[in-house]
Design an enzyme around this catalytic site. Structure first.
Site, short mmCIF file in Angstrom:
data_model
loop_
_atom_site.label_atom_id
_atom_site.label_comp_id
_atom_site.label_asym_id
_atom_site.label_seq_id
_atom_site.Cartn_x
_atom_site.Cartn_y
_atom_site.Cartn_z
N LEU A 144 0.10 -6.70 10.85
CA LEU A 144 0.53 -6.73 11.53
C LEU A 144 0.01 -5.40 13.07
O LEU A 144 0.14 -4.34 13.14
CB LEU A 144 1.86 -6.19 11.76
CG LEU A 144 2.20 -7.20 10.52
CD1 LEU A 144 4.21 -6.83 9.73
CD2 LEU A 144 2.82 -8.22 12.28
N TYR B 116 -2.60 2.59 -5.15
CA TYR B 116 -1.89 2.39 -4.71
C TYR B 116 -0.87 3.60 -5.13
O TYR B 116 -0.10 3.52 -5.94
CB TYR B 116 -1.05 1.19 -3.82
CG TYR B 116 -1.75 0.71 -2.79
CD1 TYR B 116 -2.84 0.58 -2.69
CD2 TYR B 116 -1.68 -0.92 -3.23
CE1 TYR B 116 -3.62 0.03 -1.79
CE2 TYR B 116 -2.82 -1.80 -2.47
CZ TYR B 116 -3.78 -1.11 -1.78
OH TYR B 116 -3.78 -2.22 -0.94
N TRP C 216 0.89 -1.71 0.45
CA TRP C 216 0.01 -0.12 -0.09
C TRP C 216 1.16 1.12 0.01
O TRP C 216 0.92 2.26 -0.78
CB TRP C 216 -0.84 0.28 0.98
CG TRP C 216 -2.14 1.14 1.16
CD1 TRP C 216 -2.28 2.21 0.77
CD2 TRP C 216 -2.33 1.20 2.22
NE1 TRP C 216 -3.41 2.96 0.92
CE2 TRP C 216 -3.69 2.33 2.66
CE3 TRP C 216 -3.11 0.46 3.22
CZ2 TRP C 216 -4.57 3.41 2.89
CZ3 TRP C 216 -3.86 1.07 4.71
CH2 TRP C 216 -4.56 2.21 4.44
N TYR D 230 -5.88 -8.70 5.06
CA TYR D 230 -4.84 -7.36 5.19
C TYR D 230 -5.15 -6.78 6.52
O TYR D 230 -5.47 -6.63 7.35
CB TYR D 230 -5.02 -6.61 4.15
CG TYR D 230 -6.35 -5.77 4.50
CD1 TYR D 230 -6.45 -4.33 5.26
CD2 TYR D 230 -7.88 -6.07 4.34
CE1 TYR D 230 -7.57 -3.28 5.14
CE2 TYR D 230 -8.65 -5.04 4.08
CZ TYR D 230 -8.88 -3.94 4.94
OH TYR D 230 -9.65 -3.45 5.00
N GLN E 254 -10.58 -10.49 0.43
CA GLN E 254 -9.57 -9.57 1.18
C GLN E 254 -10.23 -8.53 1.98
O GLN E 254 -10.97 -7.99 1.93
CB GLN E 254 -8.33 -9.11 0.37
CG GLN E 254 -7.15 -8.81 0.99
CD GLN E 254 -6.69 -7.80 0.68
OE1 GLN E 254 -6.11 -6.04 0.13
NE2 GLN E 254 -6.00 -8.80 -0.88
N ASP F 48 0.69 -7.94 -3.17
CA ASP F 48 -0.44 -7.43 -3.33
C ASP F 48 0.04 -5.97 -3.25
O ASP F 48 0.64 -5.50 -3.36
CB ASP F 48 -1.16 -7.93 -2.04
CG ASP F 48 -2.94 -7.26 -1.70
OD1 ASP F 48 -3.03 -7.96 -2.75
OD2 ASP F 48 -2.48 -5.76 -1.25
N1 LIG Z 1 -8.50 -4.60 0.30
C1 LIG Z 1 -7.62 -3.64 1.75
O1 LIG Z 1 -8.85 -2.66 1.42
C2 LIG Z 1 -6.83 -2.73 2.32
C3 LIG Z 1 -6.04 -2.52 2.79
C4 LIG Z 1 -5.42 -2.16 4.00
C5 LIG Z 1 -4.39 -3.18 3.36
N2 LIG Z 1 -4.53 -3.70 2.42
C6 LIG Z 1 -3.56 -4.61 1.36
O2 LIG Z 1 -2.69 -4.93 2.91
C7 LIG Z 1 -1.40 -5.09 3.50
C8 LIG Z 1 -1.19 -5.28 5.17
O3 LIG Z 1 -1.59 -3.96 5.36
P1 LIG Z 1 -0.93 -2.49 5.73
O4 LIG Z 1 -0.09 -2.11 5.21
O5 LIG Z 1 -2.48 -2.12 6.31
O6 LIG Z 1 -0.44 -3.30 7.54
P2 LIG Z 1 0.41 -4.10 8.12
O7 LIG Z 1 0.66 -5.04 6.94
O8 LIG Z 1 -0.45 -4.89 9.45
O9 LIG Z 1 1.57 -3.61 8.54
C9 LIG Z 1 2.14 -2.68 8.05
C10 LIG Z 1 3.47 -1.80 9.06
O10 LIG Z 1 4.22 -2.60 9.59
C11 LIG Z 1 5.37 -3.04 9.55
N3 LIG Z 1 6.20 -4.25 10.20
C12 LIG Z 1 6.38 -4.68 8.36
N4 LIG Z 1 7.35 -5.41 9.40
C13 LIG Z 1 7.66 -4.90 10.40
C14 LIG Z 1 8.28 -6.33 11.33
N5 LIG Z 1 8.83 -7.56 10.95
N6 LIG Z 1 9.08 -5.15 12.61
C15 LIG Z 1 8.09 -4.53 13.43
N7 LIG Z 1 7.48 -4.03 12.21
C16 LIG Z 1 6.96 -3.83 10.96
C17 LIG Z 1 6.17 -1.63 8.05
O11 LIG Z 1 6.62 -1.16 8.17
P3 LIG Z 1 7.68 -0.95 7.59
O12 LIG Z 1 8.37 -0.94 7.03
O13 LIG Z 1 9.09 -0.09 7.89
O14 LIG Z 1 8.68 -2.42 7.80
C18 LIG Z 1 4.34 -1.67 7.92
O15 LIG Z 1 4.57 0.41 9.55
C19 LIG Z 1 -1.01 -2.77 2.15
O16 LIG Z 1 0.24 -3.22 2.00
C20 LIG Z 1 -2.31 -3.76 0.92
O17 LIG Z 1 -1.66 -4.46 0.28
C21 LIG Z 1 -5.72 -4.05 1.79
#
Ligand SMILES: NC(=O)c1ccc[n+]([C@@H]2O[C@H](COP(=O)([O-])OP(=O)(O)OC[C@H]3O[C@@H](n4cnc5c(N)ncnc54)[C@H](OP(=O)(O)O)[C@@H]3O)[C@@H](O)[C@H]2O)c1
Length: 259
Positions: free
Chosen positions: A181, A39, A6, A178, A150, A34
């Site tokens: 974390l 994005y 994202w 999604y 999703q 994904d």
């Molecule tokens: N369909 C939908 O409506 C929808 C909505 C939201 C998200 N999504 C998809 O789901 C994906 C993931 O969701 P998200 O981006 O909301 O949240 P997430 O994956 O739960 O969290 C991402 C955050 O966690 C950090 N992170 C990752 N690995 C880590 C680790 N090992 N230790 C500490 N911090 C860590 C990342 O920072 P760093 O980069 O610094 O590691 C980033 O700030 C999105 O990128 C997107 O592709 C879809």
């Protein structure tokens, strides 16, 4: 497990680091990437193009179409634009990013099936659909070709366990989680309960949170990271099995009730 994107390609980390992080994930078995046409107004897809160049077959590429673009000619145009930005001739999976009005489901499914017949997408699914919307989708001709839903799902956000996850299990449909974390800036990973379980396994809190998310075998988590070190931590979840006692401890710390 796959990898989200994202905020990728938008300057949160240097682009070269983000590319390397995604390549590292691919090499460690997190082969699903994904993304979405919206994005960073396409910049996420453009960065992923550089990651998958020369190794397209090693990646399972998922992109999304917005509800506003899901009818008429707009869907085909949106898909073409995503393919061009990603530098590929097909998507492995194309998702409707959010529900359209139910009255449009037939037209949306017909559009997705046209893309599938043309070979531009291998499969299609939805995102952010409720159980009632899934039921309505499955009443539409070919609506049951939907490959996944999703949705938001993590240890601190378990509400889909009440109805959506069981619905998908009953229909033999994998769920994509999604924000596994907790999402950007979430405090989940600093929780001491997660920290203690992580210490016992000599891994990170992130790996425990991800192992918990994918524990049923029917959920694909798509954590996002632009950091090679974090991606390596996250990939540990692929081989981490939490003990029944640990699952109970997490359940008590993050009960389903009220979430
Ligand atoms: N369909 C939908 O409506 C929808 C909505 C939201 C998200 N999504 C998809 O789901 C994906 C993931 O969701 P998200 O981006 O909301 O949240 P997430 O994956 O739960 O969290 C991402 C955050 O966690 C950090 N992170 C990752 N690995 C880590 C680790 N090992 N230790 C500490 N911090 C860590 C990342 O920072 P760093 O980069 O610094 O590691 C980033 O700030 C999105 O990128 C997107 O592709 C879809």
């Amino acid at each position: 497990m796959g990898q989200g994107s994202w905020h990728i390609g938008q300057g949160r980390h240097p682009a070269a680091d983000e590319e390397e992080a995604l390549r590292t994930g691919l090499s460690l078995g997190m082969t699903l990437i994904d993304t979405s046409g919206n994005y960073g107004e396409g910049r996420s897809e453009e960065l992923i193009k550089r990651v998958i160049a020369g190794q397209r077959d090693g990646a399972f590429v998922v992109s999304k179409v917005e509800a506003d673009d899901a009818t008429g000619d707009a869907m085909a145009r949106a898909c073409e634009a995503s393919l061009a930005r990603l530098g590929t001739d097909h998507l492995d999976l194309y998702l409707l990013h959010e529900p359209t009005p139910n009255a449009e489901f037939s037209e949306v499914v017909a559009g997705l099936e046209r893309l599938r017949a043309a070979g531009q997408i291998r499969a299609w699914g939805v995102s952010n659909f409720t159980v009632s919307q899934m039921d309505d989708l499955f009443r539409i001709p070919q609506g049951d070709r939907c490959a996944t839903n999703q949705v938001f799902y993590n240890l601190g956000g378990r509400s889909s366990e009440r109805d959506l996850l069981p619905w998908c299990e009953r229909h033999g449909m994998p769920v994509m989680a999604y924000s596994p974390l907790g999402g950007l800036g979430a405090s989940l990973l600093s929780d001491p309960v997660l920290g203690r379980i992580a210490a016992a396994h000599a891994c990170s809190a992130a790996a425990v949170a991800l192992a918990w998310t994918i524990r049923s075998g029917n959920v694909i988590a798509i954590p996002e990271s632009g950091s090679v070190a974090h991606v390596k931590e996250n990939a540990v979840a692929l081989s981490l099995t939490l003990a029944p006692q640990e699952l109970q401890t997490l359940d008590a710390a993050y009960p389903l009730s009220g979430r």
